[in-house]
Design an enzyme around this catalytic site. Structure first.
Site, PDB file in Angstrom:
ATOM      1  N   CYS A   1      -3.172 -10.943   1.167  1.00 15.97           N
ATOM      2  CA  CYS A   1      -1.753 -11.306   1.005  1.00 15.97           C
ATOM      3  C   CYS A   1      -1.391 -12.650   1.649  1.00 15.97           C
ATOM      4  O   CYS A   1      -0.645 -13.445   1.074  1.00 15.97           O
ATOM      5  CB  CYS A   1      -0.862 -10.193   1.544  1.00 15.97           C
ATOM      6  SG  CYS A   1      -1.374  -9.573   3.131  1.00 15.97           S
TER       7      CYS A   1
ATOM      8  N   HIS B   1       5.892 -11.944   4.377  1.00 13.32           N
ATOM      9  CA  HIS B   1       5.052 -12.654   5.341  1.00 13.32           C
ATOM     10  C   HIS B   1       5.552 -14.101   5.449  1.00 13.32           C
ATOM     11  O   HIS B   1       5.873 -14.735   4.441  1.00 13.32           O
ATOM     12  CB  HIS B   1       3.597 -12.726   4.849  1.00 13.32           C
ATOM     13  CG  HIS B   1       2.844 -11.428   4.948  1.00 13.32           C
ATOM     14  ND1 HIS B   1       3.383 -10.260   5.446  1.00 13.32           N
ATOM     15  CD2 HIS B   1       1.565 -11.136   4.609  1.00 13.32           C
ATOM     16  CE1 HIS B   1       2.465  -9.309   5.407  1.00 13.32           C
ATOM     17  NE2 HIS B   1       1.357  -9.808   4.899  1.00 13.32           N
TER      18      HIS B   1
END
Ligand code: A2P
Length: 340
Positions: free
Chosen positions: A131, A245
């Site tokens: 990710c 994130h």
């Protein structure tokens, strides 16, 4: 000659990423002939609603892949290790979210829109990057095309959803306990995550970096086809954020590049949105990026630490571009490019 539409299967359809994959298959209107929903024996027989219809979850055995053309898989590394070769053997293209095959020579590691041509080299398995790597690639690729990356330093601030449902629940329970002055026994993380940050994601490697940090390093090099001599370093930190994130990135380039040029390039880049107006306090945050597709970039400035250096901050929904969205986009590319 155009092929018949593919028979597709979603492996891990009952999981956090699997459910997101189902949502995006509908949003992106992915064409298919038939669809199957696969999970472990635990949830075989349970029902999943998809496009207004109820479907039965099937146990993922090797035989289930008979006649399947494309598998969108997010069922963990050990399941992929077992089932990807079985699916590939039966003629399917297995698009894998786990890290099991990412660094294998014969397995393309691809971010849709960044290195699509690598898909043509697949031998039945295609890997979806980590990710933290994923969001970075959409930002770095157009900049590397223009000025060539010479050195890269990344610090991540990663949401708990990247660690699964248990971690999401732990942030909630830990926060409640803290607010009520109660004792809390952490389990999903090494330390309490509420009102804290933890500088460890995954296990430590011999060189003192974590596995997560080395994934960012190695995967970035593979996807951008960077030379071994380009130094890349990452520090990955878990923060008490549910979704999204964030990454502070320092890039040294071979050629001179101004912050204005970076903004212009990224304004024209696919999958990226520039949010950068410090006079009005405009920059991206994870709350802004949650449930959205683009990678948001702000705080673009000339680095005072390197010649030809740029500092920037990028944020994206880790469950979408970092996992489910890219998996679905890869399936779309495989269909468009007729690679099944
Ligand atoms: P199940 O619901 O039957 O356990 P998460 O990351 O959210 O925990 O989701 C993991 C996904 O992978 C779930 O859909 C889970 O199914 C599936 N899964 C886990 N182990 C296996 C396995 N051995 N075979 C097939 N699917 C699996």
């Amino acid at each position: 000659m155009t092929k018949e539409l593919p028979n597709i299967a979603v492996l891990g359809a009952t999981g956090v990423v699997g459910r997101e994959i189902l949502k995006i298959l509908v949003e992106n209107n992915v064409p298919y002939k038939s669809i199957k929903f696969l999970a472990s024996a635990r949830s075989a027989g349970s029902k999943i609603e998809f496009k207004g219809e109820e479907h039965t979850v099937i146990e993922a055995t090797p035989e289930v892949f008979e006649g399947i053309n494309i598998v969108l898989a997010s069922a963990g590394g050990s399941t992929s290790l077992k089932l990807a070769p079985e699916a590939a053997k039966r003629g399917a293209v297995f698009i894998d979210n786990s890290s099991a095959f990412r660094m294998e020579k014969d397995v393309p590691l691809v971010i849709a829109g960044v290195n699509d041509d690598d898909l043509k080299l697949h031998k039945g398995i295609i890997a979806n990057p980590n990710c933290s790597t994923s969001q970075l690639m959409l930002v770095l690729k157009p900049l590397d095309n223009h000025a060539k990356i010479k050195r890269l330093i990344v610090s991540t601030y990663q949401a708990v959803s990247g660690a699964g449902l248990k971690a999401i629940n732990e942030l909630t329970e830990n926060t409640k306990a803290k607010m009520q002055g109660e004792e809390f026994k952490n389990d999903a993380f090494k330390y309490e995550i509420a009102f804290n940050v933890i500088p460890q994601i995954d296990v430590f490697c011999e060189n003192g970096y974590t596995k997560e940090e080395m994934k960012v390093t190695n995967e970035t090099r593979k996807i951008l086809h960077l030379d071994k001599s380009v130094p890349i370093s990452c520090t990955a930190v878990r923060v008490p954020v549910y979704k999204g994130h964030s990454e502070a990135v320092t890039i040294e380039f071979e050629k001179e590049i101004t912050p204005e040029k970076v903004k212009e390039i990224l304004n024209n880049a696919w999958g990226v949105e520039v949010m950068d107006d410090i006079s009005n306090f405009v920059y991206p945050t994870p709350r802004h990026a949650a449930d959205k597709d683009p990678v948001y970039v702000g705080r673009i400035r000339k680095s005072i630490a390197f010649d030809n250096g740029i500092d920037l901050f990028c944020v994206a929904d880790n469950l979408r571009i970092g996992a489910a969205l890219n998996t679905v986009r890869l399936a779309q590319k495989v269909i468009e490019m007729q690679l099944y």
